[in-house]
Scaffold this motif. Sequence first.
Motif, PDB file in Angstrom:
ATOM      1  N   GLN A  84       0.840  -1.380   0.008  1.00 49.13           N
ATOM      2  CA  GLN A  84      -0.060   0.237  -0.001  1.00 49.13           C
ATOM      3  C   GLN A  84       0.960   1.184   0.111  1.00 49.13           C
ATOM      4  N   SER A 114       3.921   1.267  -5.440  1.00 51.33           N
ATOM      5  CA  SER A 114       2.913   0.347  -4.690  1.00 51.33           C
ATOM      6  C   SER A 114       1.971  -0.526  -5.380  1.00 51.33           C
ATOM      7  N   TYR A 116      -1.011  -1.760  -4.437  1.00 44.59           N
ATOM      8  CA  TYR A 116      -2.238  -1.133  -3.868  1.00 44.59           C
ATOM      9  C   TYR A 116      -3.203  -2.650  -3.618  1.00 44.59           C
ATOM     10  N   ALA A 118      -3.873  -5.155  -0.324  1.00 44.74           N
ATOM     11  CA  ALA A 118      -3.456  -5.106   1.089  1.00 44.74           C
ATOM     12  C   ALA A 118      -3.728  -6.683   1.530  1.00 44.74           C
TER      13      ALA A 118
END
Length: 532
Positions: A84, A114, A116, A118
């Motif tokens: 993230q 990143s 993105y 999680a």
Amino acid sequence: MPALRDVPNQETQFRQLQAKLRDCAASIDLFDQDDFDILVIPSFSIDQGQLGKIEGFLHYEERLLFSLIRLRNPHTRLIYVTAQPLSPTIIDYYLQLLPGIPFSHARSRLLLLSTYDASLKPLSQKILERPRLVERIRKALRPGKSYIVCFNSSPWEQQLSLRLGVPLLACSPDLLYWGSKSGSREIFANAGVPHPDGSPLMWDEDSLLQEAAQLWGRMPQLKRLVIKLNEGFSGEGNAVLDLREVRKYGLIGTEGERVKVLRDRLSHLSFAAEGETWEGFSQRIPELGAIVEAFIEGEEKRSPSFQGYITPDGQVASLSTHDQILGGADGQIYLGCRFPADQQYRLQIQQLGIKVGEILAAKGAMERYGVDFIVVRHPGESPEWDIQAIEINLRKGGTTHPFMALKLLTNGEYNPETGLFVGQQGQEKYYLASDNLQKAAYHGLLPNDLMDIIARHRLHFDSSTKTGTVFHLMGALSEFGKLGLTSIGNSFEEAEAFYQKVEDVLDSETSANYYTLPSSPPLPISWYGGDY
């Protein structure tokens, strides 16, 4: 995970890539040489079942942000990839620590990327699942002047190295067995390093209980056994079986009788991971394997560790020793550390750690490794500490980032003859570090709030005295009330005072709004007490 044996030539290609690092091995610390592109992949490529038990695990990717200090070398470029996006405030904080380098110059040589994503997947897997991201990274790296660093290597990092055509400065995944619980025991035996009595690797409950019964037969006065999944992290994956309730009724005769008693005691196990049960724990045994060991008892008991470095050409060097601060029900969860380890045993564990490193180097290992120990002594019997090695970590660990922060911020050197770290002006340096300054009252503090508090109360690291506090895990503060810090002083007492000041200030700043919320116990400053 991907297996290189499925593609015949890939293992050879990977070794050829790693062999290129030997040309740069004149320095113990390749990571500090200038004019390289460094791809930092702070991926926790460990068992996902254990990863999910670590509160705020995604933010542990911030542990390697100390590597931004490498941008003090004016020709070094760095790519840092996270699951993230990182807060710009956190990045600015680290870049402001750079001595003698304009902020804008360092920032222009840093590329932040990143995924993105999680999820619990390892970061390297997330990257490989995004071919456009892989291609962007590949184009940003200079051929022949780039390498990858990571938290721990696995087949995911190996595949990423091959996809990019860039060498991985870490152990080959083929060697990771030697960092497991059973592999560690084999290394200790080969190196003549003392370690607890225990079992080989077992893959089912019945075999594990039989080994436990045999261990109990060899050590009839044993009070506790510890069962360990072969792959663990920060103490997770350990379970303690208490025999004291059984022993008060007398010794158990046959092996079969002992197996029956042990099986009956499984419902009373004490687990390092909160909320764990034998049912859930035992389901991992066929997948990961497990060992059983004698639990080391002692009225006075500590948990020091050694950190070493193996260059790509096989040279072994000492980096540091620490006294670890442990917590949890049976003192098996890593909370923090202090540097250096006590002078009564730090050179002894360093010598044993070097023996381990020499065997690892002969097997082809490289980069950082750690060896954890338990030391005990019994008042009234002997003033000497009994030293037992517990496990090897073929990865960066909880003691890596605080020591690297010390080295990079002070430009000092570790002296293996004394086990002390000395700054450029000849001043000895000490620190107290933690990943777990965590309280409910800290929930809701944003990185910007922390920066305000640091500035208002002068909690920052002072570049003129080379003392003060460096923060990490700042991204975990708002959601989890969790913060990491390394407090550096010219004595243990000064380092402790810096740490305590941070905790006192944070408590004061948050008490008005959160005074009704419960909080977890603070990190014990008296780290030598307790039954670790």
